[in-house]
Design a protein around this motif. Structure first.
Motif, PDB file in Angstrom:
ATOM      1  N   GLY A  60     -16.286  -2.497  -0.562  1.00 33.05           N
ATOM      2  CA  GLY A  60     -16.123  -1.276  -0.457  1.00 33.05           C
ATOM      3  C   GLY A  60     -16.945   0.015  -1.266  1.00 33.05           C
ATOM      4  N   LYS A  61     -17.020  -0.354  -2.533  1.00 30.99           N
ATOM      5  CA  LYS A  61     -17.666   0.276  -3.489  1.00 30.99           C
ATOM      6  C   LYS A  61     -19.282   0.428  -3.055  1.00 30.99           C
ATOM      7  CE  LYS A  61     -14.615   0.187  -7.155  1.00 30.99           C
ATOM      8  NZ  LYS A  61     -13.825   1.351  -7.029  1.00 30.99           N
ATOM      9  N   MET A 101     -15.742  -6.709   3.420  1.00 36.67           N
ATOM     10  CA  MET A 101     -16.776  -5.608   2.836  1.00 36.67           C
ATOM     11  C   MET A 101     -16.626  -5.444   1.239  1.00 36.67           C
ATOM     12  SD  MET A 101     -15.419  -1.787   3.526  1.00 36.67           S
ATOM     13  CE  MET A 101     -13.754  -1.179   3.042  1.00 36.67           C
ATOM     14  N   TRP A 146      -2.054   6.367  -1.501  1.00 33.03           N
ATOM     15  CA  TRP A 146      -3.212   5.478  -1.856  1.00 33.03           C
ATOM     16  C   TRP A 146      -4.335   5.886  -0.754  1.00 33.03           C
ATOM     17  CZ3 TRP A 146      -6.933   2.188  -0.237  1.00 33.03           C
ATOM     18  CH2 TRP A 146      -7.925   1.786  -0.976  1.00 33.03           C
ATOM     19  N   LEU A 201     -20.872  -6.095   4.511  1.00 33.44           N
ATOM     20  CA  LEU A 201     -19.858  -5.692   5.433  1.00 33.44           C
ATOM     21  C   LEU A 201     -20.027  -6.392   6.902  1.00 33.44           C
ATOM     22  CD1 LEU A 201     -17.941  -3.276   6.648  1.00 33.44           C
ATOM     23  CD2 LEU A 201     -19.780  -1.764   6.755  1.00 33.44           C
ATOM     24  N   THR A 227       1.062  -1.227  -0.044  1.00 35.78           N
ATOM     25  CA  THR A 227      -0.043   0.046  -0.046  1.00 35.78           C
ATOM     26  C   THR A 227       1.024   1.300   0.044  1.00 35.78           C
ATOM     27  OG1 THR A 227      -1.856   1.237   1.065  1.00 35.78           O
ATOM     28  CG2 THR A 227      -0.089   0.125   2.571  1.00 35.78           C
ATOM     29  N   ARG A 277     -13.949  11.175   1.787  1.00 36.98           N
ATOM     30  CA  ARG A 277     -14.811  11.413   0.460  1.00 36.98           C
ATOM     31  C   ARG A 277     -16.328  11.321   0.888  1.00 36.98           C
ATOM     32  NH1 ARG A 277     -13.592   7.735  -3.957  1.00 36.98           N
ATOM     33  NH2 ARG A 277     -12.818   6.378  -2.421  1.00 36.98           N
ATOM     34  N   ARG A 306      -6.043  -5.551   2.981  1.00 39.18           N
ATOM     35  CA  ARG A 306      -5.578  -4.222   2.833  1.00 39.18           C
ATOM     36  C   ARG A 306      -6.642  -3.309   2.874  1.00 39.18           C
ATOM     37  NH1 ARG A 306      -2.338  -3.440  -2.879  1.00 39.18           N
ATOM     38  NH2 ARG A 306      -4.138  -4.130  -4.129  1.00 39.18           N
ATOM     39  N   GLU A 307      -7.616  -3.508   2.181  1.00 37.02           N
ATOM     40  CA  GLU A 307      -8.821  -2.758   2.054  1.00 37.02           C
ATOM     41  C   GLU A 307      -9.525  -2.302   3.166  1.00 37.02           C
ATOM     42  OE1 GLU A 307     -12.057  -4.127  -0.606  1.00 37.02           O
ATOM     43  OE2 GLU A 307     -12.798  -2.093  -1.087  1.00 37.02           O
ATOM     44  N   ALA A 326     -16.190   7.850   8.383  1.00 38.30           N
ATOM     45  CA  ALA A 326     -16.056   6.423   7.494  1.00 38.30           C
ATOM     46  C   ALA A 326     -14.904   6.828   6.527  1.00 38.30           C
ATOM     47  CB  ALA A 326     -17.326   5.788   6.793  1.00 38.30           C
ATOM     48  N   ASN A 327     -15.129   7.869   5.676  1.00 39.82           N
ATOM     49  CA  ASN A 327     -14.068   8.186   4.624  1.00 39.82           C
ATOM     50  C   ASN A 327     -14.316   9.691   4.410  1.00 39.82           C
ATOM     51  OD1 ASN A 327     -13.246   8.487   1.943  1.00 39.82           O
ATOM     52  ND2 ASN A 327     -13.396   6.265   1.777  1.00 39.82           N
ATOM     53  N   PHE A 333     -23.728   5.540   9.250  1.00 36.28           N
ATOM     54  CA  PHE A 333     -24.147   4.561   8.266  1.00 36.28           C
ATOM     55  C   PHE A 333     -23.240   3.325   8.627  1.00 36.28           C
ATOM     56  CE2 PHE A 333     -23.507   1.874   4.378  1.00 36.28           C
ATOM     57  CZ  PHE A 333     -25.054   1.647   4.165  1.00 36.28           C
ATOM     58  N   ARG A 361      -7.866   7.892  -1.080  1.00 36.68           N
ATOM     59  CA  ARG A 361      -9.057   7.289  -0.954  1.00 36.68           C
ATOM     60  C   ARG A 361      -9.969   7.468   0.085  1.00 36.68           C
ATOM     61  NH1 ARG A 361      -6.291   5.851  -4.679  1.00 36.68           N
ATOM     62  NH2 ARG A 361      -6.825   4.257  -6.353  1.00 36.68           N
TER      63      ARG A 361
HETATM   64  N1  COA Z   1      -3.570   0.114  -0.644  1.00 40.31           N
HETATM   65  C1  COA Z   1      -3.341   0.029  -2.069  1.00 40.31           C
HETATM   66  N2  COA Z   1      -4.428  -0.549  -2.859  1.00 40.31           N
HETATM   67  C2  COA Z   1      -5.632  -0.893  -2.282  1.00 40.31           C
HETATM   68  C3  COA Z   1      -5.754  -0.832  -0.915  1.00 40.31           C
HETATM   69  C4  COA Z   1      -4.843  -0.502   0.053  1.00 40.31           C
HETATM   70  N3  COA Z   1      -5.045  -0.459   1.152  1.00 40.31           N
HETATM   71  N4  COA Z   1      -7.046  -1.359  -0.738  1.00 40.31           N
HETATM   72  C5  COA Z   1      -7.400  -1.883  -1.976  1.00 40.31           C
HETATM   73  N5  COA Z   1      -6.760  -1.355  -2.783  1.00 40.31           N
HETATM   74  C6  COA Z   1      -6.738  -1.815  -4.248  1.00 40.31           C
HETATM   75  C7  COA Z   1      -7.841  -2.670  -4.590  1.00 40.31           C
HETATM   76  O1  COA Z   1      -7.187  -4.182  -4.586  1.00 40.31           O
HETATM   77  C8  COA Z   1      -8.297  -2.411  -5.977  1.00 40.31           C
HETATM   78  O2  COA Z   1      -7.139  -3.119  -6.903  1.00 40.31           O
HETATM   79  P1  COA Z   1      -7.536  -3.536  -8.395  1.00 40.31           P
HETATM   80  O3  COA Z   1      -8.267  -2.355  -9.228  1.00 40.31           O
HETATM   81  O4  COA Z   1      -6.435  -3.914  -9.011  1.00 40.31           O
HETATM   82  O5  COA Z   1      -8.569  -4.513  -8.115  1.00 40.31           O
HETATM   83  C9  COA Z   1      -7.974  -0.987  -6.020  1.00 40.31           C
HETATM   84  O6  COA Z   1      -7.240  -0.536  -4.967  1.00 40.31           O
HETATM   85  C10 COA Z   1      -9.311  -0.456  -5.822  1.00 40.31           C
HETATM   86  O7  COA Z   1      -9.135   1.098  -5.886  1.00 40.31           O
HETATM   87  P2  COA Z   1     -10.249   2.193  -6.062  1.00 40.31           P
HETATM   88  O8  COA Z   1     -11.302   1.777  -7.067  1.00 40.31           O
HETATM   89  O9  COA Z   1      -9.647   3.482  -6.084  1.00 40.31           O
HETATM   90  O10 COA Z   1     -10.855   2.119  -4.602  1.00 40.31           O
HETATM   91  P3  COA Z   1     -12.286   2.917  -4.212  1.00 40.31           P
HETATM   92  O11 COA Z   1     -12.252   4.070  -4.553  1.00 40.31           O
HETATM   93  O12 COA Z   1     -13.493   2.066  -4.189  1.00 40.31           O
HETATM   94  O13 COA Z   1     -11.634   3.000  -2.530  1.00 40.31           O
HETATM   95  C11 COA Z   1     -12.310   2.266  -0.283  1.00 40.31           C
HETATM   96  C12 COA Z   1     -11.521   1.960  -1.773  1.00 40.31           C
HETATM   97  C13 COA Z   1     -12.221   0.867   0.571  1.00 40.31           C
HETATM   98  C14 COA Z   1     -11.393   3.487   0.273  1.00 40.31           C
HETATM   99  C15 COA Z   1     -13.793   2.736  -0.555  1.00 40.31           C
HETATM  100  O14 COA Z   1     -14.453   2.126  -1.288  1.00 40.31           O
HETATM  101  C16 COA Z   1     -14.585   2.953   0.725  1.00 40.31           C
HETATM  102  O15 COA Z   1     -14.268   3.606   1.647  1.00 40.31           O
HETATM  103  N6  COA Z   1     -15.801   2.387   0.923  1.00 40.31           N
HETATM  104  C17 COA Z   1     -16.561   2.616   2.088  1.00 40.31           C
HETATM  105  C18 COA Z   1     -15.814   1.773   3.207  1.00 40.31           C
HETATM  106  C19 COA Z   1     -16.240   2.350   4.764  1.00 40.31           C
HETATM  107  O16 COA Z   1     -16.615   3.203   5.012  1.00 40.31           O
HETATM  108  N7  COA Z   1     -16.520   1.099   5.342  1.00 40.31           N
HETATM  109  C20 COA Z   1     -17.061   1.192   6.523  1.00 40.31           C
HETATM  110  C21 COA Z   1     -18.513   1.318   6.787  1.00 40.31           C
HETATM  111  S1  COA Z   1     -19.034   2.948   7.514  1.00 40.31           S
END
Ligand code: COA
Length: 336
Positions: A228-229, A226, A33, A199, A29, A268, A160-161, A265-266, A323, A37
């Protein structure tokens, strides 16, 4: 009219700071990133002692946060009628963390209940406290949101996600019956169980003998997962819906909101919600950069920091909104 007023706030986070740079030692990571994100720069994780266990328990963190809130409110242990403890990470399978807080703070057999509503646990907890106070069941209630999440995470590239997003910590408020305008004006609560597995943390589970087995561990089902998207998409929509609904229920408009305190949560998500609601950044609280997502603890930690920074003045209109896993979501409208 009797309302449930928030008279004191407090929070406690573990000493250990884990930066994005630290994360790069354990997984593929980068600081870039994670920051881009999520807006997270660092988080607090409990320290693991030489005996292989966390050096502080979740209940101890909750009790420290609660003690601060009680001191600020000028409330003695004997005055607390009920502890509502929101956590998805109780220190043990049962009982919940609330009873440990009763003991740690010497609360003289005050009632104690845990709420298992993940990221929206604190919003549910405030709504419950409001109901108990208005019904006359309790006069003074501790509402605590606290989590030790770091020990559940898969701290490798595979996990890592999730691993980069979550932090440990606890926050608390004292809610007391008060006459006048001050207090919780309205709450809205929702859930949609068809997304429960998008999740969640499956194991340990009551559905298998011994609650955990080698197969579950080998398949990594003891780690939270989860989509994530999907979570991101639903969160942004439900945050906005809940804010509008609670304002309508409380007879207020978004222009009157002095501070929106969203579940962290994020960054963004926070920015998208502020923008959709037409709220400028200085009326939307954010501290995710320093703590990450501490689940049920984000809102009480944020309320504590906002109050300490002078961003919550007497008479201010405040909206808390969350949420999370379940899916569950909700909001509270509060006259500070
Ligand atoms: N470091 C580097 N790369 C990572 C990573 C990390 N920590 N975690 C995931 N990736 C990779 C993934 O494997 C994926 O790779 P691929 O495209 O080769 O499959 C890629 O990054 C996804 O990137 P992207 O599409 O830009 O991610 P995203 O914009 O969907 O952001 C989250 C990911 C998790 C930050 C976002 O979806 C999120 O915040 N979701 C809500 C999560 C949340 O709030 N949960 C708690 C509930 S309140």
């Amino acid at each position: 009219m009797i309302r449930a007023a928030i008279l004191g706030t407090g929070f406690h986070v573990p000493e250990q700071i884990v930066t994005n740079q630290d994360m790069t030692k354990w997984m593929d990571t980068s600081d870039e990133w994670i920051t881009q994100r999520s807006g997270i720069q660092e988080r607090r994780w409990v320290t693991i002692g030489t005996d292989g266990k966390a050096t502080e328990t979740g209940a101890e963190m909750g009790a420290k946060a609660a003690a601060q809130a009680m001191a600020q409110a000028g409330v003695e242990p004997a005055e607390i009628d009920l502890v509502i403890y929101a956590t998805l990470n109780p220190d043990c399978f049962f009982p919940g963390n609330g009873v440990f807080v009763e003991d740690l703070l010497g609360l003289k057999t005050a009632g104690a209940m845990d709420i298992r509503n993940q990221c929206s646990g604190f919003v549910y907890g405030l709504a419950a406290a409001d109901g108990f106070i208005r019904a006359g069941t309790a006069r003074t209630i501790l509402v605590i949101g606290g989590e030790i999440q770091s020990t559940a995470l898969n701290v490798t590239t595979e996990g890592r996600e999730m691993a980069v997003l979550f932090g440990d910590g606890a926050g608390a408020v004292v809610v007391q019956a008060a006459e006048g305008q001050r207090g919780i004006l309205a709450s809205v609560l929702h859930s949609q169980g068809r997304f429960a597995k998008d999740l969640w943390l499956e194991a340990p589970t009551a559905l298998v003998p011994e609650r955990i087995n080698a197969d579950l561990i080998a398949a990594g089902r003891h780690y939270p997962t989860m989509d994530g998207k999907l979570v991101f998409k639903h969160a942004t929509r439900r945050f906005c819906e809940a804010i509008k609904e609670v304002l309508e229920k409380g007879g207020a408009t978004v222009d009157e909101v002095d501070l929106l305190v969203p579940h962290q949560a994020n960054q963004r998500i926070t920015e998208a919600v502020g923008k959709r609601m037409g709220l400028p950044a200085d009326r939307v609280f954010s501290n995710i950069a320093r703590y990450g997502n501490t689940t049920a603890a984000t809102i009480p930690i944020a309320l504590s920091e906002a109050a300490a920074a002078g961003r919550l003045k007497s008479g201010d209109l405040v909206v808390t909104v969350a949420f999370g896993s379940g899916f569950t979501w909700g909001a509270n409208l509060i006259r500070w």
